[in-house]
Design a protein around this motif. Structure first.
Motif, PDB file in Angstrom:
ATOM      1  N   SER A 138       0.846  -1.197   0.000  1.00 22.14           N
ATOM      2  CA  SER A 138       0.000   0.000   0.000  1.00 22.14           C
ATOM      3  C   SER A 138       0.878   1.243   0.000  1.00 22.14           C
ATOM      4  O   SER A 138       2.047   1.193   0.356  1.00 22.14           O
ATOM      5  CB  SER A 138      -0.924   0.017   1.226  1.00 22.14           C
ATOM      6  OG  SER A 138      -0.157   0.106   2.409  1.00 22.14           O
TER       7      SER A 138
ATOM      8  N   GLN B 261       0.300   5.674   0.614  1.00 24.17           N
ATOM      9  CA  GLN B 261      -0.600   6.782   0.906  1.00 24.17           C
ATOM     10  C   GLN B 261       0.147   8.089   0.675  1.00 24.17           C
ATOM     11  O   GLN B 261       1.132   8.383   1.341  1.00 24.17           O
ATOM     12  CB  GLN B 261      -1.116   6.701   2.338  1.00 24.17           C
ATOM     13  CG  GLN B 261      -2.138   7.763   2.631  1.00 24.17           C
ATOM     14  CD  GLN B 261      -2.884   7.484   3.926  1.00 24.17           C
ATOM     15  OE1 GLN B 261      -2.634   6.516   4.617  1.00 24.17           O
ATOM     16  NE2 GLN B 261      -3.827   8.349   4.240  1.00 24.17           N
TER      17      GLN B 261
ATOM     18  N   VAL C 277      -4.535   7.122  -2.197  1.00 24.33           N
ATOM     19  CA  VAL C 277      -4.190   5.850  -1.568  1.00 24.33           C
ATOM     20  C   VAL C 277      -4.111   4.770  -2.634  1.00 24.33           C
ATOM     21  O   VAL C 277      -4.987   4.661  -3.491  1.00 24.33           O
ATOM     22  CB  VAL C 277      -5.246   5.466  -0.502  1.00 24.33           C
ATOM     23  CG1 VAL C 277      -4.941   4.108   0.090  1.00 24.33           C
ATOM     24  CG2 VAL C 277      -5.320   6.521   0.585  1.00 24.33           C
TER      25      VAL C 277
ATOM     26  N   SER D 117      -4.009   0.732  -2.770  1.00 26.80           N
ATOM     27  CA  SER D 117      -4.245  -0.395  -1.871  1.00 26.80           C
ATOM     28  C   SER D 117      -3.381  -1.604  -2.197  1.00 26.80           C
ATOM     29  O   SER D 117      -3.113  -2.424  -1.340  1.00 26.80           O
ATOM     30  CB  SER D 117      -5.710  -0.792  -1.891  1.00 26.80           C
ATOM     31  OG  SER D 117      -6.105  -1.125  -3.199  1.00 26.80           O
TER      32      SER D 117
END
Length: 195
Positions: free
Chosen positions: A45, A47, A184, A186
């Motif tokens: 992930s 961010q 973001v 994932s």
């Protein structure tokens, strides 16, 4: 006299052949144990926050990445001594990791671990071309970045044999970006690992 010279010559040839055979055998063992079992790395992930391009050459951002590292070997344990991480955009350095957690760790056979990396930059100067492309990608809703990780590892085999390596992990990450400069990811693609 001639017999002694012949005997010494034969003795030297036998030693040379034995040495070549021994070195070849060690190389074969090394290859069989280590080469087919490279580390597997994936960006689990990412961010991104506060991505801004100002004055057409300065970039600011905050990025948190979770890197998934896997040891595929059945016999070899890995000690990660350090992970030096950089963020790049089209070859331009945007910054280095401010924190990596864990900074160093031990990985058993057939195990995977997650590593959290925090990167941030304020007013990072890049070329005008790179800044323009970054601004354009941001406007289109997806920014392509490259995470470069230079690791220092020790492979441990039979609890007594240790070999040091410096794998280079390269991850291409395409992060969706919102209007506020955040986004973001994932799950990411598998990273390339070279030794």
């Amino acid at each position: 006299m001639a017999a002694r010279v012949q005997e010494r010559s034969n003795s030297c040839c036998v030693r040379l052949l034995a040495s070549v055979f021994s070195v070849g055998f060690l190389v074969l063992i090394y290859w069989a144990i280590f080469q087919p079992r490279y580390i597997h790395a994936t960006v689990s992930s990412a961010q991104l926050a506060n991505l801004t391009v100002t004055k057409a050459t300065a970039v600011s951002y905050t990025l948190g990445v979770t890197l998934h590292l896997y040891n595929p070997s059945l016999r070899v344990k890995i000690y990660y001594d350090s992970l030096d991480t950089e963020l790049r955009f089209r070859g331009e350095l945007l910054g280095q990791a401010s924190t990596t957690s864990p900074a160093e760790f031990y990985q058993r056979q057939k195990r995977s671990d997650n590593v959290s990396v925090k990167l941030s930059g304020t007013g990072v100067v890049v070329s005008g071309d790179a800044a323009a492309v970054l601004e354009k990608e941001k406007g289109e809703g997806k920014v392509s970045l490259e995470l470069a990780v230079d690791a220092r590892v020790r492979y441990k085999f039979f609890d007594s044999i240790r070999i040091r390596k410096k794998p280079r992990i390269r991850c291409s990450v395409a992060i969706p970006v919102k209007a506020d400069g955040g986004g973001v990811l994932s799950s990411g693609d598998r990273c390339s690992v070279k030794y």
